[in-house]
Design a protein around this motif. Structure first.
Motif, PDB file in Angstrom:
ATOM      1  N   ALA A  24       0.832  -1.203   0.000  1.00 39.27           N
ATOM      2  CA  ALA A  24       0.000   0.000   0.000  1.00 39.27           C
ATOM      3  C   ALA A  24       0.866   1.254   0.000  1.00 39.27           C
ATOM      4  O   ALA A  24       0.583   2.222  -0.705  1.00 39.27           O
ATOM      5  CB  ALA A  24      -0.937  -0.008   1.202  1.00 39.27           C
ATOM      6  N   GLN A  27       2.342   1.661  -3.412  1.00 37.45           N
ATOM      7  CA  GLN A  27       1.311   2.126  -4.332  1.00 37.45           C
ATOM      8  C   GLN A  27       1.088   3.631  -4.158  1.00 37.45           C
ATOM      9  O   GLN A  27       1.010   4.355  -5.142  1.00 37.45           O
ATOM     10  CB  GLN A  27       0.014   1.354  -4.090  1.00 37.45           C
ATOM     11  N   GLU A  28       1.014   4.101  -2.932  1.00 36.98           N
ATOM     12  CA  GLU A  28       0.855   5.538  -2.664  1.00 36.98           C
ATOM     13  C   GLU A  28       2.035   6.316  -3.223  1.00 36.98           C
ATOM     14  O   GLU A  28       1.861   7.405  -3.788  1.00 36.98           O
ATOM     15  CB  GLU A  28       0.729   5.790  -1.161  1.00 36.98           C
ATOM     16  N   PHE A  31       1.673   6.583  -7.015  1.00 37.23           N
ATOM     17  CA  PHE A  31       0.694   7.609  -7.389  1.00 37.23           C
ATOM     18  C   PHE A  31       1.243   9.010  -7.147  1.00 37.23           C
ATOM     19  O   PHE A  31       1.039   9.913  -7.962  1.00 37.23           O
ATOM     20  CB  PHE A  31      -0.625   7.415  -6.626  1.00 37.23           C
ATOM     21  N   ASP A  57      -6.255   3.181  -7.159  1.00 39.82           N
ATOM     22  CA  ASP A  57      -6.444   3.740  -5.829  1.00 39.82           C
ATOM     23  C   ASP A  57      -7.921   3.618  -5.445  1.00 39.82           C
ATOM     24  O   ASP A  57      -8.707   2.991  -6.161  1.00 39.82           O
ATOM     25  CB  ASP A  57      -5.928   5.185  -5.742  1.00 39.82           C
ATOM     26  N   GLN A  58      -8.312   4.233  -4.341  1.00 38.82           N
ATOM     27  CA  GLN A  58      -9.690   4.107  -3.852  1.00 38.82           C
ATOM     28  C   GLN A  58     -10.722   4.706  -4.808  1.00 38.82           C
ATOM     29  O   GLN A  58     -11.892   4.360  -4.758  1.00 38.82           O
ATOM     30  CB  GLN A  58      -9.833   4.727  -2.447  1.00 38.82           C
ATOM     31  N   ASP A  90     -11.609   4.668 -14.396  1.00 44.82           N
ATOM     32  CA  ASP A  90     -11.785   4.872 -12.962  1.00 44.82           C
ATOM     33  C   ASP A  90     -13.183   4.399 -12.566  1.00 44.82           C
ATOM     34  O   ASP A  90     -13.899   3.802 -13.373  1.00 44.82           O
ATOM     35  CB  ASP A  90     -11.514   6.331 -12.571  1.00 44.82           C
TER      36      ASP A  90
END
Length: 186
Positions: A24, A27-28, A31, A57-58, A90
């Motif tokens: 995670a 991944q952040e 981005f 992402d979310q 998305d």
């Protein structure tokens, strides 16, 4: 269950949790590097976890969608060179191309078109990148899309096409381009 088995299971759970947290965090970082156009960090992250290139992402955004939306040209180019899928959507069904049209980012539009993006892909409301370009006054992008076989006859879920949106916005340049294309097809 023996004490050793119990301990083994606990260690596996902890390691799994650490892997999830590390993934995670990575991944952040991916981005964030895409958003900031930080090619050096992005290259390092892709080298370490190439499989993360199309993770979302979310909001359902990929690193490519984020890079394109934020006009991070070099990051977008690098992501595409590393195999990022330019057609991912998305959670609203929007693509990197739609975001680039919304933001009037003409060189991002051209970059995506050079990488086999589906020019007539529709979001969950039926809108295409051409509809976005007509709606938001991205007239250079609109002309480029037309040269790459964008279909001006596609209607969204509200029954409107790019010409309808250009007319609603009193976008005379877009209207002229779209009407010229319509006459050429007839």
């Amino acid at each position: 269950m023996t004490r050793v088995q119990s301990l083994f299971i606990r260690v596996q759970l902890i390691l799994g949790f650490v892997i999830v947290l590390t993934s995670a965090r990575g991944q952040e970082q991916l981005f964030a590097a895409a958003r900031a156009n930080d090619v050096k960090a992005l290259t390092s992250l892709l080298d370490a976890q190439a499989e993360a290139i199309n993770q979302i992402d979310q909001r359902g955004n990929t690193a490519l969608i984020i890079a394109c939306y934020n006009d991070s040209f070099d990051a977008a180019k690098l992501l595409l060179q590393h195999g990022a899928d330019p057609n991912m959507q998305d959670k609203m069904g929007n693509t990197a191309l739609m975001g680039a049209c919304f933001k009037k980012l003409d060189r991002i539009v051209s970059l995506l078109l050079d990488h086999k993006v589906q020019v007539n892909q529709q979001n969950f409301n039926g809108a295409t990148a051409l509809i976005f370009a007509a709606t938001f006054g991205a007239n250079d992008a609109l002309a480029t899309l037309m040269k790459h076989d964008a279909d001006p006859s596609i209607r969204d879920n509200f029954g409107k096409n790019a010409l309808d949106y250009a007319t609603n916005q009193a976008n005379d340049a877009a209207i002229a381009l779209l009407q010229k294309e319509r006459k050429a097809v007839q």
